[in-house]
Design a protein around this motif. Structure first.
Motif, PDB file in Angstrom:
ATOM      1  N   ASP A  41       0.936  -0.990   0.186  1.00  0.00           N
ATOM      2  CA  ASP A  41       0.081  -0.297   0.102  1.00  0.00           C
ATOM      3  C   ASP A  41       1.098   0.886   0.078  1.00  0.00           C
ATOM      4  OD1 ASP A  41      -2.549   1.044   0.608  1.00  0.00           O
ATOM      5  OD2 ASP A  41      -1.738   2.389   2.113  1.00  0.00           O
ATOM      6  N   SER A  42       2.247   1.645   0.223  1.00  0.00           N
ATOM      7  CA  SER A  42       3.016   2.431   0.628  1.00  0.00           C
ATOM      8  C   SER A  42       3.445   2.985  -0.345  1.00  0.00           C
ATOM      9  CB  SER A  42       3.329   2.252   2.641  1.00  0.00           C
ATOM     10  OG  SER A  42       4.061   1.719   2.013  1.00  0.00           O
ATOM     11  N   THR A  43       3.707   1.942  -0.720  1.00  0.00           N
ATOM     12  CA  THR A  43       4.882   1.834  -2.434  1.00  0.00           C
ATOM     13  C   THR A  43       3.901   2.286  -3.099  1.00  0.00           C
ATOM     14  OG1 THR A  43       6.544   0.394  -1.708  1.00  0.00           O
ATOM     15  CG2 THR A  43       5.800   0.308  -3.730  1.00  0.00           C
ATOM     16  N   CYS A  44       2.303   1.280  -3.018  1.00  0.00           N
ATOM     17  CA  CYS A  44       2.103   2.202  -4.399  1.00  0.00           C
ATOM     18  C   CYS A  44       1.713   3.432  -4.444  1.00  0.00           C
ATOM     19  CB  CYS A  44       0.109   0.874  -4.652  1.00  0.00           C
ATOM     20  SG  CYS A  44       1.394  -0.921  -5.283  1.00  0.00           S
ATOM     21  N   LYS A  45       1.501   3.868  -2.950  1.00  0.00           N
ATOM     22  CA  LYS A  45       0.763   5.457  -3.001  1.00  0.00           C
ATOM     23  C   LYS A  45       1.474   6.641  -3.729  1.00  0.00           C
ATOM     24  CE  LYS A  45      -2.019   5.202   1.095  1.00  0.00           C
ATOM     25  NZ  LYS A  45      -2.488   5.242   2.346  1.00  0.00           N
ATOM     26  N   TYR A  50      -2.259   3.922  -8.252  1.00  0.00           N
ATOM     27  CA  TYR A  50      -1.995   3.300  -7.556  1.00  0.00           C
ATOM     28  C   TYR A  50      -3.051   1.621  -7.670  1.00  0.00           C
ATOM     29  CZ  TYR A  50      -3.483   1.380  -2.196  1.00  0.00           C
ATOM     30  OH  TYR A  50      -4.139   1.383  -1.449  1.00  0.00           O
ATOM     31  N   GLN A  51      -4.864   2.055  -7.799  1.00  0.00           N
ATOM     32  CA  GLN A  51      -5.482   0.393  -8.768  1.00  0.00           C
ATOM     33  C   GLN A  51      -4.319  -0.092  -8.626  1.00  0.00           C
ATOM     34  OE1 GLN A  51      -7.505   1.159  -5.431  1.00  0.00           O
ATOM     35  NE2 GLN A  51      -7.714  -1.053  -6.440  1.00  0.00           N
ATOM     36  N   LEU A  52      -3.955  -0.230 -10.246  1.00  0.00           N
ATOM     37  CA  LEU A  52      -3.118  -1.220 -10.210  1.00  0.00           C
ATOM     38  C   LEU A  52      -1.513  -1.717 -10.475  1.00  0.00           C
ATOM     39  CD1 LEU A  52      -2.356  -1.916 -13.756  1.00  0.00           C
ATOM     40  CD2 LEU A  52      -1.326  -0.400 -14.387  1.00  0.00           C
ATOM     41  N   THR A  56      -2.203  -5.555  -8.786  1.00  0.00           N
ATOM     42  CA  THR A  56      -0.611  -6.503  -9.748  1.00  0.00           C
ATOM     43  C   THR A  56      -0.110  -7.291  -8.595  1.00  0.00           C
ATOM     44  OG1 THR A  56      -0.539  -4.578 -11.939  1.00  0.00           O
ATOM     45  CG2 THR A  56       1.095  -6.134 -11.464  1.00  0.00           C
ATOM     46  N   LEU A  57       0.411  -6.535  -7.687  1.00  0.00           N
ATOM     47  CA  LEU A  57       1.464  -6.610  -7.067  1.00  0.00           C
ATOM     48  C   LEU A  57       1.048  -8.099  -5.651  1.00  0.00           C
ATOM     49  CD1 LEU A  57       3.259  -3.732  -5.454  1.00  0.00           C
ATOM     50  CD2 LEU A  57       3.438  -5.578  -6.913  1.00  0.00           C
ATOM     51  N   ARG A  58      -0.698  -7.422  -5.760  1.00  0.00           N
ATOM     52  CA  ARG A  58      -1.432  -8.546  -4.587  1.00  0.00           C
ATOM     53  C   ARG A  58      -1.851 -10.091  -4.840  1.00  0.00           C
ATOM     54  NH1 ARG A  58      -5.121  -4.895  -1.125  1.00  0.00           N
ATOM     55  NH2 ARG A  58      -3.696  -4.031   0.139  1.00  0.00           N
ATOM     56  N   SER A  59      -1.721  -9.790  -6.376  1.00  0.00           N
ATOM     57  CA  SER A  59      -1.585 -10.698  -7.361  1.00  0.00           C
ATOM     58  C   SER A  59      -0.813 -12.330  -7.528  1.00  0.00           C
ATOM     59  CB  SER A  59      -2.175 -10.559  -9.148  1.00  0.00           C
ATOM     60  OG  SER A  59      -1.907 -10.569  -9.378  1.00  0.00           O
ATOM     61  N   ASP A 168       1.086   1.638 -18.360  1.00  0.00           N
ATOM     62  CA  ASP A 168       0.860   2.101 -17.052  1.00  0.00           C
ATOM     63  C   ASP A 168       1.895   1.200 -15.951  1.00  0.00           C
ATOM     64  OD1 ASP A 168      -0.722   3.906 -18.173  1.00  0.00           O
ATOM     65  OD2 ASP A 168      -2.550   2.625 -17.801  1.00  0.00           O
ATOM     66  N   LEU A 169       2.156   0.246 -16.448  1.00  0.00           N
ATOM     67  CA  LEU A 169       2.973  -0.339 -15.087  1.00  0.00           C
ATOM     68  C   LEU A 169       4.823   0.152 -15.477  1.00  0.00           C
ATOM     69  CD1 LEU A 169       1.279  -3.366 -16.311  1.00  0.00           C
ATOM     70  CD2 LEU A 169       1.318  -3.202 -14.138  1.00  0.00           C
ATOM     71  N   SER A 170       4.819   0.087 -17.114  1.00  0.00           N
ATOM     72  CA  SER A 170       6.073   0.767 -16.465  1.00  0.00           C
ATOM     73  C   SER A 170       6.597   1.655 -15.800  1.00  0.00           C
ATOM     74  CB  SER A 170       6.594   1.574 -18.262  1.00  0.00           C
ATOM     75  OG  SER A 170       7.053   0.385 -19.023  1.00  0.00           O
ATOM     76  N   VAL A 171       5.386   2.905 -16.263  1.00  0.00           N
ATOM     77  CA  VAL A 171       5.713   4.151 -15.167  1.00  0.00           C
ATOM     78  C   VAL A 171       5.031   3.898 -13.221  1.00  0.00           C
ATOM     79  CG1 VAL A 171       3.422   6.303 -14.718  1.00  0.00           C
ATOM     80  CG2 VAL A 171       4.326   5.466 -17.022  1.00  0.00           C
ATOM     81  N   VAL A 172       4.558   2.637 -13.379  1.00  0.00           N
ATOM     82  CA  VAL A 172       3.998   2.302 -11.851  1.00  0.00           C
ATOM     83  C   VAL A 172       5.977   1.453 -11.742  1.00  0.00           C
ATOM     84  CG1 VAL A 172       3.387   0.296 -10.576  1.00  0.00           C
ATOM     85  CG2 VAL A 172       2.402   1.044 -11.499  1.00  0.00           C
TER      86      VAL A 172
END
Length: 181
Positions: A41-45, A50-52, A56-59, A168-172
């Protein structure tokens, strides 16, 4: 008789002790799960999607034991999978949509750059502790996906979904790498 009562008391005490220990372990497991969820959560923030990022990570089961670098590597792995899927789709569309030959060939070149240069650079940089190069590689992968999409100009791209996912994943992944600087 007294030995029987002592033995029964001992068995009850042993069961209570075991239940207490098992309950304790379950509580610790819950704490660890919350800790892992908090890291995700803190990383994705710190990413624009965020949702993507979270989904992705939780899967991925490996995310439960990963540090921030590991989370970045997981996202890079998904970018690789989506890029490989895009290149495969491009090859299929080259046979079925000859009218799109030029933009599809340009997309094929873009995705070859992503797969042979950008992603290996990001993986190596993250594993060797040089996140700036990982950020650069993933930002370039995002640009390549965007370039592929914009190459269709007036015609609708058959790769819109994959291009968007790779972008989008590359930006993440680039955002996660940036956190490590």
């Amino acid at each position: 008789m007294r030995n029987l009562i002592s033995l029964t008391s001992f068995n009850v005490l042993l069961h209570v002790l075991l239940l207490t220990i098992l309950s304790s372990l379950n509580s610790c497991s819950g704490i660890l799960d919350k800790k892992d969820a908090n890291l995700i959560d803190s990383t994705c923030k710190h990413t624009p999607y965020y949702q993507l990022c979270v989904s992705t990570l939780r899967s991925n089961p490996k995310s439960s034991t990963a540090d921030v670098t590991g989370l970045g590597l997981i996202i890079v792995g998904v970018v690789k999978s989506k890029s490989t899927q895009a290149l495969s789709s491009i090859n299929m569309f080259l046979r079925s949509k000859p009218e799109l030959k030029i933009p599809l060939k340009n997309c094929a070149e873009s995705y070859k750059v992503v797969l042979t240069a950008d992603l290996p650079e990001a993986v190596e940089a993250l594993t060797k502790g040089d996140p700036k190069f990982a950020e650069d590689g993933m930002n370039d992968a995002a640009r390549e996906a965007q370039s592929c999409e914009s190459g269709f100009s007036l015609k609708k791209s058959p790769l819109t979904g994959l291009n968007g996912a790779v972008h989008d994943l590359s930006v993440v992944a680039a955002s996660i790498a940036r956190m490590l600087l």
